[in-house]
Design a protein around this motif. Structure first.
Motif, PDB file in Angstrom:
ATOM      1  N   GLN A 106      -2.892  -2.289   3.274  1.00 53.12           N
ATOM      2  CA  GLN A 106      -3.463  -0.977   3.577  1.00 53.12           C
ATOM      3  C   GLN A 106      -2.362   0.079   3.670  1.00 53.12           C
ATOM      4  O   GLN A 106      -2.514   1.190   3.168  1.00 53.12           O
ATOM      5  CB  GLN A 106      -4.247  -1.041   4.884  1.00 53.12           C
ATOM      6  N   ARG A 107      -1.259  -0.275   4.306  1.00 54.26           N
ATOM      7  CA  ARG A 107      -0.145   0.652   4.448  1.00 54.26           C
ATOM      8  C   ARG A 107       0.439   1.044   3.094  1.00 54.26           C
ATOM      9  O   ARG A 107       0.776   2.201   2.853  1.00 54.26           O
ATOM     10  CB  ARG A 107       0.934   0.010   5.320  1.00 54.26           C
ATOM     11  N   GLY A 109      -1.133   0.703   0.179  1.00 52.25           N
ATOM     12  CA  GLY A 109      -2.153   1.114  -0.777  1.00 52.25           C
ATOM     13  C   GLY A 109      -2.120   0.256  -2.024  1.00 52.25           C
ATOM     14  O   GLY A 109      -2.372   0.729  -3.136  1.00 52.25           O
TER      15      GLY A 109
END
Length: 316
Positions: A106-107, A109
């Protein structure tokens, strides 16, 4: 926090990190530059990747693989993650590893592919170890190498990157030399060439960086990593060689680099490209025998489970 009022060797600002092996001190920013340059140097030195190439990163949730994923993306490569969940008998560690991998995806992407060893193999690692009278670590390592290679190819990647660093490789080299494992010594190299449809190219871009340096980098970058160690690693011998490497490095900074890189220099080059001509008659993957080790493991496990079911169903 500044170390004893010392200055960064590169920019002369307050230093937060001391690297005895390089006789250097860095601030957070310059440590990041140093780490990325060391990874980039390894990639070029050992011809690991082409500019912007697509690569699959084996992500465990630990500092090394998560840092590697970020570094490859920062260097401009198309890096996606693969987390292979293992049944380790400790739900909290496995859950923490998965959570750290998902947080990093998530960090960054970036895509993260999730796989489960028991689902891929059809049995849990412990069941397979019992059925084949092998240690858990031995079976787990064999299955993991097989599945990482197979999944990498199935996903359409030609290159698989792992977070093995300098300490890992030096400890493995020391262990192979002490036990005179010539077969493993012959294959030890930061790059193992692939073969289309059979083997993914395996690379270790962190091979020039010590574990402590990667730990400092991960901390400076705010990377959230899974805490603890594998609960099934009791009895493994590699940690003992790792301790020996760390002790030598503490007493004589630079020893680890000289030992490992010196070995590679004397060796002169990588092992030959693997020959995928012979295939397993069951799964179709490369094998030196008619049936590969993993398929033999699974056949023995299926037979054991069938025998257990028959015994439970038979009348007294």
């Amino acid at each position: 926090m500044n170390i004893d009022g010392m200055k960064c060797s590169r920019c002369r600002k307050p230093a937060q990190h001391r690297l005895p092996s390089h006789n250097a001190r860095f601030c957070d920013h310059c440590l990041g530059i140093f780490v990325r340059r060391q990874a980039e140097k390894a990639i070029k030195q050992f011809d690991m990747l082409g500019p912007g190439q697509k690569v699959l990163v084996a992500v465990s949730g630990g500092k090394d693989s998560l840092a590697l994923w970020q570094i490859l993306l920062e260097l401009g490569y198309q890096a996606e993650g693969l987390h292979l969940a293992l049944e380790l008998g400790d739900g909290s560690f496995g859950e923490a590893s998965l959570a750290a991998s998902q947080d990093m995806a998530q960090r960054l992407g970036a895509p993260l592919h999730l796989m489960n060893m028991a689902e891929l193999a059809g049995f849990g690692v412990q069941e397979i170890a019992w059925a084949n009278k092998r240690s858990f670590c031995s079976v787990c390592g064999t299955l993991k190498r097989y599945q990482l290679n197979k999944v990498c190819l199935d996903l359409g990647f030609e290159v698989l990157a792992t977070g093995h660093h300098l300490d890992d490789e030096a400890a493995r080299l020391l262990g192979n030399l002490v036990r005179r494992h010539q077969q493993y010594l012959e294959s030890q190299w930061p790059v193992l060439q692939g073969a289309p449809g059979a083997f993914a190219k395996k690379i270790k871009p962190l091979c020039r960086l010590r574990g402590a340096e990667i730990k400092s980098f991960a901390k400076s970058q705010g990377i959230s990593v899974a805490k603890g160690a594998c609960p099934r690693s009791k009895g493994a011998t590699l940690p003992h060689y790792m301790d020996a490497v760390r002790l030598l490095e503490e007493r004589m900074p630079g020893t680890t680099t000289n030992f490992y890189m010196g070995y590679l220099e004397d060796k002169g080059g990588p092992p030959p490209q693997p020959d995928p001509a012979q295939r397993c008659s069951v799964c179709g993957m490369p094998s030196y025998a008619d049936v590969c080790t993993v398929c033999r493991f699974l056949a023995n496990t299926a037979e054991r489970e069938s025998t257990k079911r028959d015994a439970l169903q038979s009348p007294d």
